[in-house]
Design an enzyme around this catalytic site. Structure first.
Site, mmCIF file in Angstrom:
data_model
loop_
_atom_site.group_PDB
_atom_site.id
_atom_site.type_symbol
_atom_site.label_atom_id
_atom_site.label_comp_id
_atom_site.label_asym_id
_atom_site.label_seq_id
_atom_site.Cartn_x
_atom_site.Cartn_y
_atom_site.Cartn_z
ATOM 1 N N LEU A 65 0.860 -1.378 0.080
ATOM 2 C CA LEU A 65 0.001 -0.096 -0.004
ATOM 3 C C LEU A 65 0.795 1.264 0.038
ATOM 4 O O LEU A 65 0.166 2.288 -0.622
ATOM 5 C CB LEU A 65 -0.818 -0.134 1.336
ATOM 6 C CG LEU A 65 -1.989 -0.863 1.219
ATOM 7 C CD1 LEU A 65 -2.640 -1.062 2.603
ATOM 8 C CD2 LEU A 65 -2.979 -0.777 0.050
ATOM 9 N N GLY A 66 2.144 1.130 0.482
ATOM 10 C CA GLY A 66 2.827 2.436 0.562
ATOM 11 C C GLY A 66 4.223 1.912 1.232
ATOM 12 O O GLY A 66 4.213 0.717 1.808
ATOM 13 N N SER A 67 5.144 2.776 1.280
ATOM 14 C CA SER A 67 6.496 2.632 2.236
ATOM 15 C C SER A 67 7.221 3.803 2.311
ATOM 16 O O SER A 67 6.834 4.913 1.590
ATOM 17 C CB SER A 67 7.321 1.645 1.089
ATOM 18 O OG SER A 67 7.618 2.570 -0.017
ATOM 19 N N GLY A 68 7.978 3.868 3.361
ATOM 20 C CA GLY A 68 8.496 4.872 3.725
ATOM 21 C C GLY A 68 10.196 4.603 3.887
ATOM 22 O O GLY A 68 10.445 3.640 3.341
ATOM 23 N N GLN A 69 10.529 5.543 4.653
ATOM 24 C CA GLN A 69 12.113 5.255 4.754
ATOM 25 C C GLN A 69 12.519 3.694 5.484
ATOM 26 O O GLN A 69 13.486 3.219 4.946
ATOM 27 C CB GLN A 69 12.832 6.646 5.603
ATOM 28 C CG GLN A 69 14.348 6.495 5.516
ATOM 29 C CD GLN A 69 15.182 7.414 6.397
ATOM 30 O OE1 GLN A 69 14.237 8.143 7.166
ATOM 31 N NE2 GLN A 69 16.206 7.996 6.179
ATOM 32 N N PHE A 70 11.797 3.752 6.765
ATOM 33 C CA PHE A 70 11.965 2.362 7.275
ATOM 34 C C PHE A 70 10.993 1.452 7.524
ATOM 35 O O PHE A 70 10.827 0.642 8.328
ATOM 36 C CB PHE A 70 12.786 2.676 8.629
ATOM 37 C CG PHE A 70 14.087 3.248 8.502
ATOM 38 C CD1 PHE A 70 14.399 4.504 9.450
ATOM 39 C CD2 PHE A 70 15.048 3.008 7.664
ATOM 40 C CE1 PHE A 70 15.278 5.237 9.213
ATOM 41 C CE2 PHE A 70 16.236 3.529 7.556
ATOM 42 C CZ PHE A 70 16.739 4.906 8.450
ATOM 43 N N VAL A 118 4.034 -0.925 4.079
ATOM 44 C CA VAL A 118 2.551 -1.146 4.661
ATOM 45 C C VAL A 118 2.100 -1.911 3.402
ATOM 46 O O VAL A 118 2.089 -1.882 2.351
ATOM 47 C CB VAL A 118 1.691 0.139 4.546
ATOM 48 C CG1 VAL A 118 0.327 -0.507 5.285
ATOM 49 C CG2 VAL A 118 2.567 0.996 5.738
ATOM 50 N N ASP A 124 4.100 15.410 12.832
ATOM 51 C CA ASP A 124 4.404 15.103 11.244
ATOM 52 C C ASP A 124 3.094 15.354 10.518
ATOM 53 O O ASP A 124 3.191 14.492 9.680
ATOM 54 C CB ASP A 124 5.108 13.933 11.344
ATOM 55 C CG ASP A 124 6.087 13.682 10.032
ATOM 56 O OD1 ASP A 124 6.262 12.548 9.480
ATOM 57 O OD2 ASP A 124 6.344 14.723 9.484
HETATM 58 C C1 LIG Z 1 -0.830 3.184 4.346
HETATM 59 C C2 LIG Z 1 -1.822 2.844 5.367
HETATM 60 C C3 LIG Z 1 -1.919 2.984 6.606
HETATM 61 C C4 LIG Z 1 -2.569 2.450 7.448
HETATM 62 N N1 LIG Z 1 -3.880 2.008 6.974
HETATM 63 N N2 LIG Z 1 -3.905 1.836 5.601
HETATM 64 C C5 LIG Z 1 -3.109 2.212 4.883
#
Ligand SMILES: Cc1ccnnc1
Length: 293
Positions: free
Chosen positions: A18-23, A26, A139
């Site tokens: 679903l997504g990603s960040g530095q560390f 998801v 943040d």
């Molecule tokens: C990116 C994210 C985080 C938490 N729940 N759903 C999606």
């Protein structure tokens, strides 16, 4: 939250990223027992104190403690479960699938005032829930605000990786956050407080209404200089047709003196947020209402 000893994959089947960040990364996950759709945030653990990769354990534990304390509000992400592997700590979170507010703004370039006001009101309700529990997000930015579903102004505050409890009388200083959203006290390494979040609400509001970032400079230092000198303006290009209420709302937040900056409760009472609809509960007995304005 007691950290589950059982393997994560015994309980959950991993789906799309679903997504990603530095560390952190998801994933969408499915509970094997109930079929429920949830989100799993894999946070990379820091292996050695001197390493720069991964997140120190006490920071992860702080995020879990904050999430546990603030869960249960419709505008704040809900933590369901915690697991651990040799390399990661896994937070099982409520699934929010409407996308980031950031992408929603980009898709429209900027929003009309009614839509922006509705989004900001939702953000303020979530922030009030945090501040009432002495939690400061630290943040707040469009990337950390997600829509519950596309096309509805219902949002969830996510990502409490920098959040912390800040109790009155206990000064907390830290150099954290994303440059274009941080308040003057962060740049000057002075005490952080709920007012630090309110400054960021001003930046988010400015962005929703114009698509532009009020203090962003060509370099990080120029951005910081704009922030500490409160150097912003309502460019005629985007703000020519913006109401005085909206501009007043923003200017009550871009205040250097934290004690003079609008609080979340004051923002929720501001005309731009309360809007023209005077509800029945606003009508005091005997009060006269001038409906012509
Ligand atoms: C990116 C994210 C985080 C938490 N729940 N759903 C999606």
């Amino acid at each position: 939250f007691k950290i589950n000893e059982t393997p994560f994959s015994d309980s959950y089947e991993i789906g799309d990223e679903l997504g990603s960040g530095q560390f952190a990364v998801v994933y969408k996950v499915t509970c094997r027992k109930t079929g429920a759709k949830l989100a799993a945030k894999f946070i990379k653990k820091r292996r050695y104190a001197t390493s720069r990769r991964g997140v120190p354990r006490n920071h992860i534990e702080r995020e879990i403690e904050v999430l546990r304390d603030v869960g249960g509000h419709e505008n704040v992400i809900q933590l369901h479960d915690v697991f651990e592997t040799p390399n990661d700590i896994i937070l099982v979170l409520e699934l929010v699938s409407g996308g980031e507010l950031f992408d929603h703004v980009c898709a429209h370039e900027y929003l009309n005032e009614a839509e922006a006001s509705a989004f900001i009101k939702q953000i303020l309700l979530g922030i009030r829930h945090l501040h009432n529990r002495f939690v400061v997000h630290l943040d707040l930015k469009p990337e950390n605000i997600m829509l519950l579903r596309r096309g509805e102004p219902r949002i969830k505050l996510i990502d409490f990786g920098l959040s912390r409890h800040i109790y009155p009388g206990i000064p907390v200083k830290d150099m954290i956050g994303t440059p274009e959203f941080v308040a003057p006290e962060v740049v000057n390494y002075e005490a952080l407080s709920p007012a630090t979040d309110m400054w960021a609400v001003g930046v988010v509001t400015y962005i929703l209404l114009s698509g532009g970032s009020p203090f962003l400079g060509r370099t990080r230092d120029e951005t910081f200089c704009n922030i500490t000198s409160v150097n912003y303006h309502f460019s005629q290009t985007y703000f020519a047709n913006t109401s005085q209420f909206a501009k007043d709302f923003i200017s009550r937040l871009f205040v250097k003196d934290v004690s003079a900056r609008a609080t979340v409760d004051e923002c929720l009472q501001h005309p731009w947020i309360r809007g023209p609809d005077i509800g029945i509960n606003d009508i005091r007995v005997g009060a006269t209402i001038n409906l012509s304005k």
